[in-house]
Design a protein around this motif. Sequence first.
Motif, short mmCIF file in Angstrom:
data_model
loop_
_atom_site.label_atom_id
_atom_site.label_comp_id
_atom_site.label_asym_id
_atom_site.label_seq_id
_atom_site.Cartn_x
_atom_site.Cartn_y
_atom_site.Cartn_z
N THR A 1 0.84 -1.20 0.00
CA THR A 1 0.00 0.00 0.00
C THR A 1 0.88 1.25 0.00
O THR A 1 0.64 2.19 -0.76
CB THR A 1 -0.96 0.01 1.21
OG1 THR A 1 -1.77 -1.16 1.16
CG2 THR A 1 -1.85 1.23 1.20
N VAL B 1 2.34 1.77 -3.47
CA VAL B 1 1.35 2.27 -4.43
C VAL B 1 1.06 3.75 -4.15
O VAL B 1 1.06 4.58 -5.05
CB VAL B 1 0.05 1.44 -4.40
CG1 VAL B 1 -1.04 2.09 -5.25
CG2 VAL B 1 0.32 0.02 -4.89
N ALA C 1 5.22 1.82 -7.11
CA ALA C 1 4.83 0.45 -7.48
C ALA C 1 4.60 0.36 -8.99
O ALA C 1 3.87 1.17 -9.56
CB ALA C 1 3.56 0.04 -6.73
N VAL D 1 1.17 -4.75 -9.09
CA VAL D 1 0.80 -5.38 -7.82
C VAL D 1 0.26 -6.78 -8.11
O VAL D 1 -0.52 -6.97 -9.04
CB VAL D 1 -0.25 -4.53 -7.06
CG1 VAL D 1 -0.82 -5.28 -5.87
CG2 VAL D 1 0.37 -3.21 -6.61
N CYS E 1 -5.23 0.58 -6.54
CA CYS E 1 -4.45 0.42 -7.77
C CYS E 1 -5.22 0.95 -8.98
O CYS E 1 -4.64 1.62 -9.84
CB CYS E 1 -4.09 -1.05 -8.00
SG CYS E 1 -2.86 -1.65 -6.84
N VAL F 1 -2.18 1.57 -11.33
CA VAL F 1 -1.16 0.52 -11.22
C VAL F 1 -1.79 -0.81 -11.65
O VAL F 1 -2.85 -1.16 -11.15
CB VAL F 1 -0.63 0.41 -9.77
CG1 VAL F 1 0.33 -0.76 -9.62
CG2 VAL F 1 0.05 1.70 -9.34
N ALA G 1 4.02 -6.07 -4.23
CA ALA G 1 4.16 -5.04 -5.26
C ALA G 1 5.59 -5.06 -5.80
O ALA G 1 6.55 -5.13 -5.03
CB ALA G 1 3.85 -3.66 -4.69
#
Length: 83
Positions: free
Chosen positions: A20, A23, A28, A31, A49, A54, A79
């Motif tokens: 977390t 991200v 990141a 993930v 995400c 992401v 990640a």
Amino acid sequence: MSYDKVKQAGKLSIGTKQATKAVESGIAAEVFVAKDADPRITNKMVNLCRKVGVPVTYVDSMKQLGKACGIEVGAAIAAVVNE
């Protein structure tokens, strides 16, 4: 297979809290979420995400994800972090 990506990653953030942070701080690259992990844990991450763009890749099990990360226990989330 996506486990190879995890194994070849230079840097990983393993676990919900670490991933977390990765991200949220924008480092990141991708993930990985275990399909057998608790949805109450993984849903927040998947939504985060999506919000920040992401990519999320689902893997079969926590056990295999943990193994790919090089740890002895299962991992719900990992990640891949940009160096």
